[in-house]
Design a protein around this motif. Sequence first.
Motif, PDB file in Angstrom:
ATOM      1  N   UNK A 230       0.798  -1.236   0.000  1.00 14.88           N
ATOM      2  CA  UNK A 230       0.000   0.000   0.000  1.00 14.88           C
ATOM      3  C   UNK A 230       0.827   1.282   0.000  1.00 14.88           C
ATOM      4  N   UNK A 231       1.910   1.317   0.758  1.00 12.14           N
ATOM      5  CA  UNK A 231       2.638   2.573   0.929  1.00 12.14           C
ATOM      6  C   UNK A 231       3.674   2.835  -0.162  1.00 12.14           C
ATOM      7  N   UNK A 232       3.786   1.918  -1.107  1.00 13.96           N
ATOM      8  CA  UNK A 232       4.722   2.115  -2.218  1.00 13.96           C
ATOM      9  C   UNK A 232       4.012   2.497  -3.516  1.00 13.96           C
ATOM     10  N   UNK A 233       2.694   2.532  -3.504  1.00 17.75           N
ATOM     11  CA  UNK A 233       1.926   2.699  -4.739  1.00 17.75           C
ATOM     12  C   UNK A 233       1.700   4.148  -5.131  1.00 17.75           C
ATOM     13  N   UNK A 234       1.753   4.372  -6.444  1.00 15.91           N
ATOM     14  CA  UNK A 234       1.230   5.604  -7.013  1.00 15.91           C
ATOM     15  C   UNK A 234      -0.263   5.364  -7.197  1.00 15.91           C
ATOM     16  N   UNK A 235      -1.097   6.112  -6.473  1.00 13.65           N
ATOM     17  CA  UNK A 235      -2.522   5.797  -6.469  1.00 13.65           C
ATOM     18  C   UNK A 235      -3.214   6.326  -7.711  1.00 13.65           C
ATOM     19  N   UNK A 274      11.716  -2.981 -13.219  1.00 15.10           N
ATOM     20  CA  UNK A 274      12.400  -1.712 -13.500  1.00 15.10           C
ATOM     21  C   UNK A 274      11.482  -0.712 -14.201  1.00 15.10           C
ATOM     22  N   UNK A 275      10.547  -1.206 -14.992  1.00 13.77           N
ATOM     23  CA  UNK A 275       9.680  -0.332 -15.786  1.00 13.77           C
ATOM     24  C   UNK A 275       8.270  -0.196 -15.208  1.00 13.77           C
ATOM     25  N   UNK A 276       8.091  -0.656 -13.980  1.00 15.11           N
ATOM     26  CA  UNK A 276       6.780  -0.526 -13.329  1.00 15.11           C
ATOM     27  C   UNK A 276       6.432   0.948 -13.165  1.00 15.11           C
ATOM     28  N   UNK A 277       5.226   1.312 -13.581  1.00 19.18           N
ATOM     29  CA  UNK A 277       4.791   2.714 -13.517  1.00 19.18           C
ATOM     30  C   UNK A 277       3.914   2.992 -12.299  1.00 19.18           C
ATOM     31  N   UNK A 278       3.612   1.962 -11.531  1.00 23.99           N
ATOM     32  CA  UNK A 278       2.596   2.140 -10.492  1.00 23.99           C
ATOM     33  C   UNK A 278       3.150   2.133  -9.068  1.00 23.99           C
ATOM     34  N   UNK A 279       4.487   2.209  -8.925  1.00 19.74           N
ATOM     35  CA  UNK A 279       5.051   2.418  -7.583  1.00 19.74           C
ATOM     36  C   UNK A 279       6.006   3.613  -7.654  1.00 19.74           C
ATOM     37  N   UNK A 280       6.189   4.263  -6.529  1.00 22.22           N
ATOM     38  CA  UNK A 280       7.027   5.458  -6.482  1.00 22.22           C
ATOM     39  C   UNK A 280       8.477   5.136  -6.841  1.00 22.22           C
ATOM     40  N   UNK A 281       9.142   6.090  -7.470  1.00 25.20           N
ATOM     41  CA  UNK A 281      10.498   5.874  -7.957  1.00 25.20           C
ATOM     42  C   UNK A 281      11.474   5.542  -6.826  1.00 25.20           C
ATOM     43  N   UNK A 282      11.345   6.230  -5.685  1.00 24.28           N
ATOM     44  CA  UNK A 282      12.280   5.940  -4.594  1.00 24.28           C
ATOM     45  C   UNK A 282      12.057   4.534  -4.041  1.00 24.28           C
ATOM     46  N   UNK A 283      10.782   4.117  -3.983  1.00 25.63           N
ATOM     47  CA  UNK A 283      10.469   2.749  -3.545  1.00 25.63           C
ATOM     48  C   UNK A 283      10.982   1.736  -4.565  1.00 25.63           C
ATOM     49  N   UNK A 284      10.861   2.079  -5.843  1.00 24.50           N
ATOM     50  CA  UNK A 284      11.295   1.155  -6.890  1.00 24.50           C
ATOM     51  C   UNK A 284      12.805   0.930  -6.853  1.00 24.50           C
ATOM     52  N   UNK A 285      13.558   1.994  -6.598  1.00 25.67           N
ATOM     53  CA  UNK A 285      15.021   1.835  -6.512  1.00 25.67           C
ATOM     54  C   UNK A 285      15.397   0.852  -5.406  1.00 25.67           C
ATOM     55  N   UNK A 286      14.726   0.959  -4.276  1.00 26.54           N
ATOM     56  CA  UNK A 286      14.992   0.040  -3.163  1.00 26.54           C
ATOM     57  C   UNK A 286      14.600  -1.391  -3.525  1.00 26.54           C
ATOM     58  N   UNK A 287      13.480  -1.540  -4.243  1.00 25.04           N
ATOM     59  CA  UNK A 287      13.016  -2.880  -4.624  1.00 25.04           C
ATOM     60  C   UNK A 287      13.925  -3.514  -5.672  1.00 25.04           C
ATOM     61  N   UNK A 288      14.478  -2.704  -6.555  1.00 26.44           N
ATOM     62  CA  UNK A 288      15.425  -3.224  -7.553  1.00 26.44           C
ATOM     63  C   UNK A 288      16.666  -3.786  -6.863  1.00 26.44           C
TER      64      UNK A 288
END
Length: 310
Positions: A230-235, A274-288
Amino acid sequence: MNDQKISMLERYGENFTKKEFITDPAIARDDEIKQCILTLLTPEKSALLVGKPGIGKTAIVEGLAYRIQKGLVPNALLGWDLIKINITSLLGSSVSDGQVENRVDLLVKELDARDKTILFIDETHVLVNRNTSDNGGIDFANLLKSGLDRGSIKMIGATTTEEYEQYILRDRAFLRRFQKIDVLEADKPTTVKILLGTLPKLEKQIGVKLAYTDFVKERIMKFIVEMTDEYKRVYEVASRYPDICLTILANAFTYALFDNATEVKIKHVYKAICNAKNIYEDAKRKEIARFKEEFSDLIKEENVNLDDIK
C-alpha cells in the motif's frame, strides 16, 4: 432485414457463461460469489458489488459464470446465462419488427420474455446518474425498475465505493432492489494465490511459460506482491491488489515475447520491475536492489548482467 426482430443481448452483450475459462477467474472469492448466489435466489433482489477500483469485481462475476459452466451452483441456477452488457451500447434506437424503438426498451422486453438470464452491468452508477454524457440523459434506472420489481430481470451490478456513495445512495427506489455486497482488497497471501492461479491463463494467452519450479514461482509472486504494498503505490485507477501485481506479471511475459523467448526468465521479471509505472520511484530503486539480492542465485545461474538491462 429491417423488419426482423433483433436481440439486444446477442448484438450488444457478452455471454460470460459461454466463455472459455482456462482457470477459475475468481480465486479466493468464494464468499463474495456465495453472497451473489444467495441474492440472486432471493425473489425480487439483485446483487450490487461495491469496492475500490482494481480489486476484481468483474472477476467475481466471471467466477460465478465459471461455476455455472461447471455445475458448481445450486440447481436453481443451473443452465442460466450470465451476460455482460455495456450501458453506452444501449444509447440510441434500433429497428425491430419494423418499429423504431429505444434500445433499453427492447432490452427490457427481451429480458421479460427470456428465462434464466442474469444481466451484468459494470459501472452501475451510470444507471442513476442522468447528468453524465455516458447515458445520453436516458433514465436507465426507471426503465429497469419494473422488471427488477417483478423479478423478470435478475442483475449483478458493480461500482466503486465513491460512486456508490455519490450516486446510487441518492436513488433509494433503485437501491432497495439490490443487495449490496462489499468487495474488499485481497491481502498479501491471497494476492500471491491469485497470481499463481492466473499463471496458466497468462501462459496460454501469451504463448510463453514461466520457466521455474513451483517454489521459485512462489518466490517471484511474493516479491511482486511485497514491492507493490500500500505505501509504495502511485494511487491511480486499478492501483490495488491484485491488478497492480497482475500488470507487472503480464509485462514480464510481454518482455519475453518481445525477445522471441519461449520462457519467462529472471531478466524479464527484472525488466518488468524496472519499468513498473505504479510504484514510487524511490520505492522502486529500493526494490530493484532487493531483487538483485533476493534472486542472486538465479541471476548467477543464468549468467545475466542485470546492470545492462533496462
